[in-house]
Design a protein around this motif. Structure first.
Motif, PDB file in Angstrom:
ATOM      1  N   SER A 162      20.774 -15.258 -12.254  1.00 17.40           N
ATOM      2  CA  SER A 162      21.589 -14.114 -12.325  1.00 17.40           C
ATOM      3  C   SER A 162      22.958 -14.319 -13.003  1.00 17.40           C
ATOM      4  O   SER A 162      23.378 -15.419 -13.014  1.00 17.40           O
ATOM      5  CB  SER A 162      22.137 -13.669 -10.797  1.00 17.40           C
ATOM      6  OG  SER A 162      20.991 -13.377  -9.793  1.00 17.40           O
ATOM      7  N   CYS A 163      23.356 -13.316 -13.688  1.00 11.42           N
ATOM      8  CA  CYS A 163      24.596 -13.414 -14.698  1.00 11.42           C
ATOM      9  C   CYS A 163      25.803 -14.000 -13.850  1.00 11.42           C
ATOM     10  O   CYS A 163      26.214 -13.617 -13.034  1.00 11.42           O
ATOM     11  CB  CYS A 163      24.984 -11.958 -14.976  1.00 11.42           C
ATOM     12  SG  CYS A 163      26.107 -11.902 -16.198  1.00 11.42           S
ATOM     13  N   ASN A 167      26.069 -22.506  -4.991  1.00 14.27           N
ATOM     14  CA  ASN A 167      25.567 -21.832  -6.082  1.00 14.27           C
ATOM     15  C   ASN A 167      25.950 -20.406  -6.227  1.00 14.27           C
ATOM     16  O   ASN A 167      25.599 -19.896  -4.996  1.00 14.27           O
ATOM     17  CB  ASN A 167      24.025 -21.943  -6.356  1.00 14.27           C
ATOM     18  CG  ASN A 167      23.538 -21.873  -7.644  1.00 14.27           C
ATOM     19  OD1 ASN A 167      23.603 -22.461  -8.346  1.00 14.27           O
ATOM     20  ND2 ASN A 167      22.515 -20.959  -7.785  1.00 14.27           N
ATOM     21  N   CYS A 168      26.792 -19.892  -6.800  1.00 15.86           N
ATOM     22  CA  CYS A 168      27.437 -18.696  -6.567  1.00 15.86           C
ATOM     23  C   CYS A 168      27.911 -17.729  -7.973  1.00 15.86           C
ATOM     24  O   CYS A 168      27.709 -18.563  -9.085  1.00 15.86           O
ATOM     25  CB  CYS A 168      28.782 -18.803  -5.912  1.00 15.86           C
ATOM     26  SG  CYS A 168      29.879 -19.662  -6.497  1.00 15.86           S
ATOM     27  N   GLN A 169      28.096 -16.579  -7.809  1.00 15.53           N
ATOM     28  CA  GLN A 169      28.904 -15.786  -8.632  1.00 15.53           C
ATOM     29  C   GLN A 169      30.169 -15.703  -8.191  1.00 15.53           C
ATOM     30  O   GLN A 169      30.376 -15.660  -6.820  1.00 15.53           O
ATOM     31  CB  GLN A 169      28.222 -14.541  -8.836  1.00 15.53           C
ATOM     32  CG  GLN A 169      26.962 -14.538  -9.223  1.00 15.53           C
ATOM     33  CD  GLN A 169      26.306 -13.185  -9.404  1.00 15.53           C
ATOM     34  OE1 GLN A 169      26.445 -12.289  -8.096  1.00 15.53           O
ATOM     35  NE2 GLN A 169      25.550 -12.372 -10.312  1.00 15.53           N
ATOM     36  N   VAL A 170      31.216 -15.429  -8.738  1.00 23.04           N
ATOM     37  CA  VAL A 170      32.661 -15.238  -8.546  1.00 23.04           C
ATOM     38  C   VAL A 170      32.890 -13.649  -9.031  1.00 23.04           C
ATOM     39  O   VAL A 170      32.987 -13.638 -10.140  1.00 23.04           O
ATOM     40  CB  VAL A 170      33.644 -16.444  -9.070  1.00 23.04           C
ATOM     41  CG1 VAL A 170      35.035 -15.923  -8.622  1.00 23.04           C
ATOM     42  CG2 VAL A 170      33.299 -17.738  -8.534  1.00 23.04           C
ATOM     43  N   ARG A 194      20.030  -9.025 -11.939  1.00 25.99           N
ATOM     44  CA  ARG A 194      20.205 -10.255 -12.508  1.00 25.99           C
ATOM     45  C   ARG A 194      21.169  -9.832 -13.688  1.00 25.99           C
ATOM     46  O   ARG A 194      21.900 -10.786 -14.214  1.00 25.99           O
ATOM     47  CB  ARG A 194      19.124 -11.086 -13.133  1.00 25.99           C
ATOM     48  CG  ARG A 194      18.432 -11.567 -12.048  1.00 25.99           C
ATOM     49  CD  ARG A 194      17.048 -12.428 -12.674  1.00 25.99           C
ATOM     50  NE  ARG A 194      16.242 -13.087 -11.689  1.00 25.99           N
ATOM     51  CZ  ARG A 194      15.319 -13.486 -11.879  1.00 25.99           C
ATOM     52  NH1 ARG A 194      14.642 -13.932 -13.075  1.00 25.99           N
ATOM     53  NH2 ARG A 194      14.489 -14.304 -10.891  1.00 25.99           N
ATOM     54  N   SER A 195      21.228  -8.699 -14.124  1.00 25.57           N
ATOM     55  CA  SER A 195      21.957  -8.193 -15.409  1.00 25.57           C
ATOM     56  C   SER A 195      23.455  -7.981 -15.213  1.00 25.57           C
ATOM     57  O   SER A 195      23.928  -7.822 -14.005  1.00 25.57           O
ATOM     58  CB  SER A 195      21.309  -6.929 -16.053  1.00 25.57           C
ATOM     59  OG  SER A 195      21.746  -5.786 -15.004  1.00 25.57           O
ATOM     60  N   PRO A 197      27.247 -16.159  -2.958  1.00 22.95           N
ATOM     61  CA  PRO A 197      26.453 -17.021  -3.055  1.00 22.95           C
ATOM     62  C   PRO A 197      25.123 -16.584  -3.560  1.00 22.95           C
ATOM     63  O   PRO A 197      24.776 -15.465  -2.969  1.00 22.95           O
ATOM     64  CB  PRO A 197      26.232 -17.637  -1.523  1.00 22.95           C
ATOM     65  CG  PRO A 197      27.345 -17.313  -0.888  1.00 22.95           C
ATOM     66  CD  PRO A 197      27.926 -15.963  -1.464  1.00 22.95           C
ATOM     67  N   LYS A 198      24.339 -17.385  -4.426  1.00 17.01           N
ATOM     68  CA  LYS A 198      23.229 -16.817  -4.947  1.00 17.01           C
ATOM     69  C   LYS A 198      22.233 -17.750  -4.883  1.00 17.01           C
ATOM     70  O   LYS A 198      22.457 -19.106  -4.833  1.00 17.01           O
ATOM     71  CB  LYS A 198      23.313 -16.302  -6.329  1.00 17.01           C
ATOM     72  CG  LYS A 198      24.315 -15.248  -6.763  1.00 17.01           C
ATOM     73  CD  LYS A 198      23.918 -14.006  -6.142  1.00 17.01           C
ATOM     74  CE  LYS A 198      22.905 -13.356  -6.712  1.00 17.01           C
ATOM     75  NZ  LYS A 198      22.593 -12.149  -6.249  1.00 17.01           N
TER      76      LYS A 198
END
Length: 396
Positions: free
Chosen positions: A116-117, A132-135, A358-359, A110-111
């Motif tokens: 964020s990338c 809202n997330c990255q996987v 974020r990169s 979760p972000k």
């Protein structure tokens, strides 16, 4: 190796294993300051309780007022390659873990915000809501009781290929969006070809993927053994669906002469198993072909085996290990179950959810450090302690 970063004056000297571990996994880094800050970051991950922010990590290993900035730059800006570090962790872990399988795990990170990338909106069945997330997709070495991660991929939705977003988060030009199965195959292929570790059966859960058959075909083509969980509606052709005589291997527990005339769902082929008798309880498994990728309904020549396991009776597994005994397949399923425990440990104790950058390079640097810290703690036990020495600030 330069002097270690300090904590308090009464902290004991770390055991010999930690400096040797750090020297080994960061051996390819040419700059002394990179190796030094890698040492400090790993030490912080291993000794800092709770949330792993850069400030807290820096405070845990040194009194230097510039340490947090230097640690942040080491992760987000320093141009070091993460793949050699991961491969060295894999070789180091293989020597101590004696793994029986490679396993794949997908985790939601979760972000807040959308800068964020790889961040996107995604429905998570476990939570019952859209987040809202990255996987992240991780590759693990597992011995059935313990598992350590040795490679990671960041799932990138198509919108992150827009030129201004790629540039903003520094996504390399050769990176393209890939489904989870493709990330899994890429990690397995690179580990096999570049890390020098012994190839092992791959165990993965692809029930949420729409094209699990693509991974199955690629692994079979590479002669890589696998046990993959697929959805109950995964299309298969029972072995005699095209009017051919049923396959008759010598392995025990295989049913012959399946009475089907065309494409069926995997869940229906092992329907008897799903009602309460499972492979490791002595029930028969079923042999199938896959439908041809370009022509649905046309069989491929390779033979696969479907089965269920009593620990998760609703999950259908497919494997190319058709001559292996039921107990062996059930043991491999156990390796996958143990990987879920490793992911939980990474989230709770090693800062898997705490990356502040974020990169794209920053995410991979951070995941590499988290994986290395988790491998060290899992395979060597108690965390190291810092000696009482000064860590001189390193210019950015």
């Amino acid at each position: 190796m330069s002097s270690l970063p300090p904590t308090s004056a009464d902290a004991p000297v770390p055991p010999d294993q930690f400096p040797g571990f750090v020297d080994r996994v960061f051996a390819h880094l040419q700059r002394a300051d990179q190796r030094r800050w890698g040492h400090a970051y790993l030490l912080g991950l291993l000794t800092t309780p709770g949330k792993k922010t850069v400030r807290r990590l820096a405070a845990a290993v040194t009194d230097s007022p510039t340490a947090s900035q230097s640690l942040q730059q080491f992760v987000n800006s320093s141009p070091w390659e993460w793949e050699p570090v991961r491969h060295e962790v894999a070789r180091w872990a293989e020597e101590r873990l004696r793994p029986r399988a490679w396993t794949i795990a997908t985790t939601v990170l979760p972000k807040r915000g959308d800068h964020s990338c790889g961040v996107h909106r995604r429905f998570v069945p476990r939570l019952g809501q859209t987040v809202n997330c990255q996987v992240g997709v991780g590759l693990f070495l597992s011995d059935g009781g313990s598992a350590v991660s040795v490679d990671w991929r960041l799932h990138l939705p198509a919108r992150w290929m827009l030129p201004h977003l790629r540039q903003q988060v520094r996504i390399p030009d050769d990176i393209r969006p890939q489904p989870v199965w493709s990330d899994a195959f890429d990690m397995v292929d690179r580990l096999r070809r570049h890390a020098g570790v012994t190839p092992l059966p791959l165990v993965a859960d692809l029930r949420d993927g729409r094209r699990a058959g693509d991974l199955v075909r690629l692994l079979a083509r590479q002669r890589n053994d696998f046990v993959v969980a697929v959805s109950a509606d995964f299309p298969v052709l029972p072995l005699n669906a095209a009017g051919r005589a049923p396959y008759s291997p010598t392995a025990p527990g295989i049913r012959h002469g399946l009475p089907s005339a065309g494409v069926v769902r995997a869940g229906s082929v092992v329907g008897g198993c799903l009602r309460g008798t499972h492979l490791n309880a002595g029930a028969p498994a079923d042999l199938v072909h896959l439908t041809a990728a370009a022509t649905p309904g046309v069989r491929e020549r390779r033979v696969y085996r479907l089965f269920t396991d009593r620990r998760r009776p609703s999950v259908v597994w497919i494997t190319n290990m058709v001559r292996h005994r039921a107990a062996e397949l059930s043991s491999l399923v156990g390796c996958w179950t143990g990987t879920a425990d490793a992911v939980r440990d990474l989230r709770q104790d090693f800062g898997l959810l705490d990356f502040e950058g974020r990169s794209y390079p920053g995410w991979h640097h951070y995941m590499t450090l988290v994986a290395a810290a988790h491998a060290y703690r899992t395979l060597l036990g108690s965390p190291p302690r810092s000696p009482a020495r000064e860590l001189e600030p390193v210019p950015a």
